[in-house]
Design a protein around this motif. Structure first.
Motif, PDB file in Angstrom:
ATOM      1  N   GLU A 140      66.455  49.460  23.144  1.00 33.62           N
ATOM      2  CA  GLU A 140      65.916  50.822  23.126  1.00 33.62           C
ATOM      3  C   GLU A 140      66.965  51.824  22.657  1.00 33.62           C
ATOM      4  O   GLU A 140      66.664  52.721  21.871  1.00 33.62           O
ATOM      5  CB  GLU A 140      65.389  51.214  24.511  1.00 33.62           C
ATOM      6  N   GLN A 141      68.197  51.678  23.132  1.00 34.50           N
ATOM      7  CA  GLN A 141      69.256  52.610  22.743  1.00 34.50           C
ATOM      8  C   GLN A 141      69.552  52.501  21.255  1.00 34.50           C
ATOM      9  O   GLN A 141      69.781  53.515  20.593  1.00 34.50           O
ATOM     10  CB  GLN A 141      70.529  52.366  23.558  1.00 34.50           C
ATOM     11  N   LYS A 142      69.538  51.294  20.713  1.00 30.07           N
ATOM     12  CA  LYS A 142      69.750  51.135  19.270  1.00 30.07           C
ATOM     13  C   LYS A 142      68.658  51.845  18.494  1.00 30.07           C
ATOM     14  O   LYS A 142      68.926  52.466  17.463  1.00 30.07           O
ATOM     15  CB  LYS A 142      69.802  49.655  18.885  1.00 30.07           C
ATOM     16  N   GLY A 143      67.413  51.766  18.971  1.00 25.84           N
ATOM     17  CA  GLY A 143      66.312  52.467  18.319  1.00 25.84           C
ATOM     18  C   GLY A 143      66.503  53.967  18.361  1.00 25.84           C
ATOM     19  O   GLY A 143      66.263  54.667  17.376  1.00 25.84           O
ATOM     20  N   ASP A 170      69.436  55.561  18.727  1.00 27.47           N
ATOM     21  CA  ASP A 170      70.586  55.878  17.880  1.00 27.47           C
ATOM     22  C   ASP A 170      70.194  55.851  16.404  1.00 27.47           C
ATOM     23  O   ASP A 170      70.613  56.703  15.625  1.00 27.47           O
ATOM     24  CB  ASP A 170      71.735  54.900  18.129  1.00 27.47           C
ATOM     25  N   HIS A 171      69.374  54.858  16.037  1.00 29.11           N
ATOM     26  CA  HIS A 171      68.948  54.730  14.640  1.00 29.11           C
ATOM     27  C   HIS A 171      68.109  55.931  14.227  1.00 29.11           C
ATOM     28  O   HIS A 171      68.317  56.499  13.156  1.00 29.11           O
ATOM     29  CB  HIS A 171      68.157  53.431  14.440  1.00 29.11           C
ATOM     30  N   SER A 172      67.171  56.340  15.072  1.00 30.13           N
ATOM     31  CA  SER A 172      66.305  57.471  14.719  1.00 30.13           C
ATOM     32  C   SER A 172      67.108  58.760  14.621  1.00 30.13           C
ATOM     33  O   SER A 172      66.845  59.600  13.764  1.00 30.13           O
ATOM     34  CB  SER A 172      65.147  57.615  15.709  1.00 30.13           C
ATOM     35  N   GLU A 173      68.108  58.925  15.475  1.00 29.76           N
ATOM     36  CA  GLU A 173      68.968  60.106  15.396  1.00 29.76           C
ATOM     37  C   GLU A 173      69.802  60.069  14.125  1.00 29.76           C
ATOM     38  O   GLU A 173      70.012  61.093  13.481  1.00 29.76           O
ATOM     39  CB  GLU A 173      69.862  60.202  16.629  1.00 29.76           C
ATOM     40  N   GLY A 174      70.274  58.876  13.744  1.00 28.32           N
ATOM     41  CA  GLY A 174      71.054  58.731  12.512  1.00 28.32           C
ATOM     42  C   GLY A 174      70.215  59.034  11.282  1.00 28.32           C
ATOM     43  O   GLY A 174      70.688  59.673  10.336  1.00 28.32           O
ATOM     44  N   VAL A 175      68.967  58.594  11.299  1.00 30.49           N
ATOM     45  CA  VAL A 175      68.067  58.865  10.179  1.00 30.49           C
ATOM     46  C   VAL A 175      67.792  60.362  10.076  1.00 30.49           C
ATOM     47  O   VAL A 175      67.802  60.938   8.982  1.00 30.49           O
ATOM     48  CB  VAL A 175      66.749  58.063  10.326  1.00 30.49           C
ATOM     49  N   LYS A 176      67.585  60.996  11.218  1.00 28.56           N
ATOM     50  CA  LYS A 176      67.321  62.443  11.228  1.00 28.56           C
ATOM     51  C   LYS A 176      68.530  63.202  10.680  1.00 28.56           C
ATOM     52  O   LYS A 176      68.379  64.112   9.862  1.00 28.56           O
ATOM     53  CB  LYS A 176      67.009  62.897  12.653  1.00 28.56           C
ATOM     54  N   GLU A 177      69.723  62.813  11.115  1.00 25.88           N
ATOM     55  CA  GLU A 177      70.944  63.477  10.646  1.00 25.88           C
ATOM     56  C   GLU A 177      71.128  63.265   9.144  1.00 25.88           C
ATOM     57  O   GLU A 177      71.474  64.202   8.416  1.00 25.88           O
ATOM     58  CB  GLU A 177      72.165  62.934  11.398  1.00 25.88           C
TER      59      GLU A 177
END
Length: 98
Positions: free
Chosen positions: A67-70, A72-79
């Motif tokens: 869940e945390q990887k998901g 982190d990934h969504s935050e990275g994509v947004k950034e």
């Protein structure tokens, strides 16, 4: 279609016979090994009543990592999207000056 492979995995002092695709073997064996290592860690560091408690904590640990990887990934994509928008504005402004 590849032949199925019969393997046995030991998790928490129980043996689980599985029939799998040969391509899954390495991943399943690594997963079982990781569960065993984490279970031993929990048993050594915490007062554990039974194997079910240990396995529940292992499941929680692994699920929370996924869940945390998901997240982190969504935050990275947004950034990355925000940076691309800013870069697009900058490039557009420079091209518009010429």
């Amino acid at each position: 279609m590849a032949e199925k492979l019969k393997i046995k995995l030991s998790i928490a002092d129980r043996v689980y016979p599985l029939t799998i695709d040969p391509l899954q073997e390495e991943g399943l064996r690594k997963a079982a090994k990781n569960i065993e290592q984490l279970a031993k860690k929990f048993e050594q560091n915490y007062a554990v009543r039974d194997k079910q408690d240990v396995l529940a904590m292992c499941a929680l640990q692994f699920a929370s990592k996924i869940e945390q990887k998901g997240i982190d990934h969504s935050e990275g994509v947004k950034e990355a999207a925000e940076r691309l928008k800013a870069l697009n504005v900058l490039v557009s402004s420079k091209l518009g000056m010429k």
